[in-house]
Design an enzyme around this catalytic site. Structure first.
Site, PDB file in Angstrom:
ATOM      1  N   HIS A  60    -153.830  17.633  81.619  1.00 13.32           N
ATOM      2  CA  HIS A  60    -152.611  17.382  82.633  1.00 13.32           C
ATOM      3  C   HIS A  60    -153.432  16.480  83.798  1.00 13.32           C
ATOM      4  O   HIS A  60    -153.390  15.651  84.030  1.00 13.32           O
ATOM      5  CB  HIS A  60    -151.756  17.736  82.466  1.00 13.32           C
ATOM      6  CG  HIS A  60    -150.641  17.765  83.410  1.00 13.32           C
ATOM      7  ND1 HIS A  60    -150.169  16.191  83.993  1.00 13.32           N
ATOM      8  CD2 HIS A  60    -150.634  17.890  84.939  1.00 13.32           C
ATOM      9  CE1 HIS A  60    -149.460  16.513  85.125  1.00 13.32           C
ATOM     10  NE2 HIS A  60    -149.857  17.410  86.012  1.00 13.32           N
ATOM     11  N   HIS A  85    -154.541  20.083  91.612  1.00 14.95           N
ATOM     12  CA  HIS A  85    -153.152  20.107  91.923  1.00 14.95           C
ATOM     13  C   HIS A  85    -152.156  20.444  91.672  1.00 14.95           C
ATOM     14  O   HIS A  85    -150.714  21.805  91.848  1.00 14.95           O
ATOM     15  CB  HIS A  85    -151.962  18.604  91.620  1.00 14.95           C
ATOM     16  CG  HIS A  85    -151.463  18.052  90.521  1.00 14.95           C
ATOM     17  ND1 HIS A  85    -152.391  17.703  89.039  1.00 14.95           N
ATOM     18  CD2 HIS A  85    -149.766  18.521  90.061  1.00 14.95           C
ATOM     19  CE1 HIS A  85    -151.964  17.781  88.625  1.00 14.95           C
ATOM     20  NE2 HIS A  85    -150.377  18.083  89.102  1.00 14.95           N
ATOM     21  N   GLU A  89    -150.000  26.580  92.065  1.00 16.83           N
ATOM     22  CA  GLU A  89    -148.772  27.401  91.623  1.00 16.83           C
ATOM     23  C   GLU A  89    -148.816  27.700  90.018  1.00 16.83           C
ATOM     24  O   GLU A  89    -148.300  29.121  89.909  1.00 16.83           O
ATOM     25  CB  GLU A  89    -148.270  25.594  91.316  1.00 16.83           C
ATOM     26  CG  GLU A  89    -146.394  26.071  91.126  1.00 16.83           C
ATOM     27  CD  GLU A  89    -145.439  25.168  91.023  1.00 16.83           C
ATOM     28  OE1 GLU A  89    -145.967  24.054  91.094  1.00 16.83           O
ATOM     29  OE2 GLU A  89    -144.199  25.110  90.487  1.00 16.83           O
ATOM     30  N   ASP A  90    -149.802  27.287  89.160  1.00 17.83           N
ATOM     31  CA  ASP A  90    -149.578  28.463  88.120  1.00 17.83           C
ATOM     32  C   ASP A  90    -150.764  29.252  87.808  1.00 17.83           C
ATOM     33  O   ASP A  90    -151.232  29.464  87.251  1.00 17.83           O
ATOM     34  CB  ASP A  90    -150.013  26.842  87.273  1.00 17.83           C
ATOM     35  CG  ASP A  90    -149.440  26.242  86.851  1.00 17.83           C
ATOM     36  OD1 ASP A  90    -147.812  26.564  87.532  1.00 17.83           O
ATOM     37  OD2 ASP A  90    -149.517  24.740  86.864  1.00 17.83           O
ATOM     38  N   ASP A 152    -148.747  12.498  89.121  1.00 21.93           N
ATOM     39  CA  ASP A 152    -148.390  13.529  88.216  1.00 21.93           C
ATOM     40  C   ASP A 152    -147.094  12.886  87.776  1.00 21.93           C
ATOM     41  O   ASP A 152    -147.133  13.364  86.267  1.00 21.93           O
ATOM     42  CB  ASP A 152    -148.539  14.836  89.466  1.00 21.93           C
ATOM     43  CG  ASP A 152    -147.104  16.240  88.929  1.00 21.93           C
ATOM     44  OD1 ASP A 152    -148.059  16.587  87.653  1.00 21.93           O
ATOM     45  OD2 ASP A 152    -146.929  17.168  89.290  1.00 21.93           O
ATOM     46  N   ASP A 272    -134.932 -16.077  79.009  1.00 23.36           N
ATOM     47  CA  ASP A 272    -135.233 -17.540  78.472  1.00 23.36           C
ATOM     48  C   ASP A 272    -135.813 -18.043  79.049  1.00 23.36           C
ATOM     49  O   ASP A 272    -136.549 -19.068  78.571  1.00 23.36           O
ATOM     50  CB  ASP A 272    -133.909 -18.301  78.867  1.00 23.36           C
ATOM     51  CG  ASP A 272    -133.419 -17.849  80.373  1.00 23.36           C
ATOM     52  OD1 ASP A 272    -133.777 -18.077  81.153  1.00 23.36           O
ATOM     53  OD2 ASP A 272    -132.349 -19.476  80.170  1.00 23.36           O
TER      54      ASP A 272
HETATM   55 MN    MN Z   1    -148.667  18.865  87.501  1.00 24.86          MN
END
Ligand code: MN
Length: 733
Positions: A60, A85, A89-90, A152, A272
């Site tokens: 990711h 990034h 956070e993770d 992201d 069209d």
């Molecule tokens: Mn992300």
């Protein structure tokens, strides 16, 4: 290592190579080193994690970095930040770790990204709007935060199928509400289009699939047609030694959907027209000349529609878009839109902002960010506005098409469609806007809510005593004008309130009351207001006058006296709502752009109450009937009897600003009209919205529409007008 792990590692290595190979800006050795370090850090930090799809998580951040590097076209700093990034956070890495390893800039960007992802994931639109505002504010720190966030989001949308269903729709709606408009505003159009299409797939799957199917259905026909068109031009363009390529214009599913909805058309009617792009190579000097040369060759072969020529080369759109658009009768008698662009123009149109700076500054770095930020600052100026309104305005400005008008000196200004002279004035300078008294368009005086059209020459008449007026907010459409007007009104309201406060202090002393919180609170609740500011303001403008204050004083004394007698049966009486009382709630209904007070009845079908969003419907026998905007009958009334709808809104009459009509008559003499208009112009807080004089046999009649704060202002003015020589009758309608 298992076979699976070996395969995964090979995939990760491959994706990393692809990242380095496909960057828009070329990378130095130091850049590659920085990206390598970020990659290794991220691989290590995410090594235990997997995505919902089961893939290793690191794919990711790599995908996001690829979008950042290739599609958005940012440099090494942003690529590294994109790889990192989700790390803070993770994983167990901290922001301090990042700062030690990568320095302050990257740490700040990662910090910004972490903060954004922590914004509440609430479904309520007001919360989302608040988040949107916060994101725009982040842009002030570093626009790269937003760009990486958009990348992201794009990758998350690409992989949304692995999310649980109930999350899909929420994320897709949020994408349409927040990220697509942001991407558009920042000028990454390609990404904006992808975001919209991916989102539509989840918000309206049937519609999406239906349109997708239909586009596929006539893909071949389209390709053949474009080939045929190109073949007819090929030899002629080559003879002129023009190097070019053509491509069919890609129209997004979302934009087709929007057109169908807006114009209430079928797919076939929207789809069209064929569209062809001619993209040519050129030196900067020859660009414009070649565009017109190609124009000339195309129109030699195909009949152009003169109404549909758009020259965005001589006057580029405010987004920086340049191209020449023409519509011609192509092979088989079909309308074809032809877009003529140089390679440079094409790159800017596709890539937006990164390309813009590459060409403008010739620098292969992320410099120029400052200039870009300045353009966005205009949007940020409205940061005090209510968030939902703010997003509404933001989007309004976003999708509005543009008009071009001239200053008196002949300079060209671009404004959104629907702009008024007031928008124009504020686009010149906030000082000019704030002192606007009137406007001349093509030499003629026009009302301030006049809608400008392309080609108009606009001159603003200013006066030192003029001030922004609350009713301007009903017609200005640029967020710049709106935010400056709001700020100025707030300042003015504060000043009036300050005067009112002093006035109240004196009055209370005269009535032998102390000026303290208790008495102020009593006054606020007596007049049914919300805050002390409301109270001071109304005393300042005179809505609450001496008489009303005295009445309050006598009731208050009474109550005080009774309180000491402590007779239980004699409890303070429930206050009656008398004529002396003011309510700070919406109490007056006004109609039309000029906010006129007219006779009306409230429709029983939806029973609107004060403060509701409403509109007026001119009925044949009963005059104006007022319905709620969400009345079940509203849609049919709007679509079948649009011409009988008048806009209506509730205002707070004690806060002033309504339209008053004055009629006057008398004996005509030279200079009379001038004297009357001067008298009105010099009065405070009065704006002329319409004026009309008729003279006949030495007598005159006049009608003036005014915006005033309070009825007393109108009567004061009538008094003054009556004293003007020659005028013998002044009445208020
Ligand atoms: Mn992300």
């Amino acid at each position: 290592m298992t076979t699976k792990e070996i395969n995964e590692n090979a995939l990760i290595a491959q994706e990393y190579k692809n990242l380095l190979r496909n960057t828009y800006l070329s990378l130095s050795a130091a850049d590659v080193k920085l990206i390598r370090l970020a990659f290794e850090t991220a691989v290590d930090a995410h090594k235990e994690q997997r995505r919902k799809s089961g893939e290793p998580y690191i794919l990711h951040p790599i995908a996001v970095a690829q979008i950042v590097a290739d599609q958005i076209g940012l440099g090494a700093t942003s690529i590294a930040a994109a790889l990192l990034h989700d790390v803070v956070e993770d994983t167990s890495l901290t922001l301090d770790d990042i700062e030690i390893m990568f320095g302050e800039t990257i740490a700040k960007i990662v910090d910004g990204l972490t903060k954004i992802s922590k914004l509440s994931k609430d479904k309520r639109i007001s919360v989302q709007a608040e988040n949107f505002k916060k994101m725009l504010l982040t842009m002030n720190d570093d626009v790269r935060v937003i760009l990486i966030k958009i990348a992201d989001r794009l990758h998350n949308m690409m992989t949304l199928e692995f999310m649980p269903e109930e999350k899909q729709v929420r994320i897709a709606s949020e994408t349409l509400y927040i990220y697509a408009p942001l991407a558009h505003r920042i000028g990454v159009y390609n990404i904006k289009t992808q975001l919209e299409d991916f989102a539509l797939k989840y918000t309206e799957p049937e519609v999406f699939l239906d349109i997708e199917e239909k586009i596929k259905g006539n893909k071949e026909e389209r390709e053949d047609y474009i080939e045929n068109f190109t073949n007819q031009l090929q030899s002629h363009l080559t003879k002129e030694r023009i190097k070019f390529r053509t491509e069919g214009r890609f129209k997004s599913i979302f934009s087709i959907r929007r057109k169908m909805q807006l114009k209430n058309r079928k797919f076939e009617e929207v789809f069209d027209r064929f569209a062809v792009r001619i993209i040519y190579s050129s030196t900067p000097k020859q660009e414009k000349f070649l565009a017109w040369k190609i124009y000339s060759i195309v129109t030699d072969h195909f009949q152009p529609n003169p109404m549909r020529l758009r020259d965005w080369i001589s006057s580029p759109k405010s987004t920086g878009y340049e191209a020449l658009h023409i519509t011609v009768v192509g092979p088989g008698g079909k309308w074809v839109e032809v877009q003529i662009r140089s390679e440079r123009m094409h790159e800017i149109a596709e890539k937006g902002y990164a390309a813009h700076f590459k060409y403008k500054h010739g620098k292969q770095d992320e410099g120029g960010m400052e200039l870009w930020l300045n353009r966005l600052r205009e949007v940020l100026e409205s940061q005090d506005a209510d968030a939902v309104d703010f997003v509404k305005e933001f989007k309004l400005n976003l999708y509005a098409s543009e008009i071009f008008v001239f200053t008196p000196k002949g300079d060209l200004k671009s404004l959104p469609k629907g702009a008024t002279p007031v928008d124009f004035a504020f686009s010149i300078h906030s000082e000019v806007g704030g002192k606007t008294r009137g406007a001349r368009v093509n030499g003629k005086i026009v009302p301030l809510n006049y809608e400008l059209t392309s080609g108009d020459q606009v001159e603003i008449i200013t006066s030192e005593t003029a001030k922004p007026n609350a009713n301007w907010l009903d017609f200005v459409i640029t967020s710049r004008a709106r935010s400056i007007i709001r700020t100025s009104l707030r300042t003015e309201e504060q000043e009036i309130a300050n005067e009112g406060k002093e006035l109240l202090r004196r009055k209370l002393r005269q009535m032998k009351f102390k000026f303290n919180d208790r008495i102020i609170n009593a006054l606020v609740s007596y007049f049914k207001l919300k805050t002390s500011l409301d109270l001071y303001y109304r005393i300042g403008i005179g809505t609450i006058d001496n008489k009303m204050l005295k009445k309050f004083a006598s009731e208050e004394n009474n109550r005080f006296y009774q309180f000491f007698r402590r007779r239980p049966s004699d409890k303070p009486k429930q206050k009656e709502i008398g004529d002396s009382q003011i309510s700070s709630f919406y109490d007056m209904l006004v109609f039309g752009k000029n906010q006129e007070t007219l006779d009306y009845t409230l429709s029983p079908c939806c029973n609107p109450i004060a403060g509701d969003e409403v509109f007026g419907f001119v009925s044949i026998n009963d005059g104006i009937k007022v319905h709620k905007s969400e009345c079940p009958n509203a849609i049919s009334l709007h679509s079948n009897y649009g011409y009988r709808i008048v806009s209506a809104k509730w205002i707070d009459s004690s806060k002033g600003f309504f339209t008053g009509n004055i009629r006057l008559s008398g004996i005509d003499r030279i200079g009379l009209v001038n004297e009357v208009t001067n008298l009105i112009s010099n009065a405070h807080n009065v704006d002329i919205s319409q004026i009309h004089f008729d003279t006949e046999n030495g007598t005159f009649t006049g009608e003036i529409k005014l915006h005033v704060r309070h009825a007393s202002t109108l009567y004061m003015l009538i008094n003054k007008l009556e004293k003007v020589t020659g005028i013998d009758k002044v009445v208020r309608d």
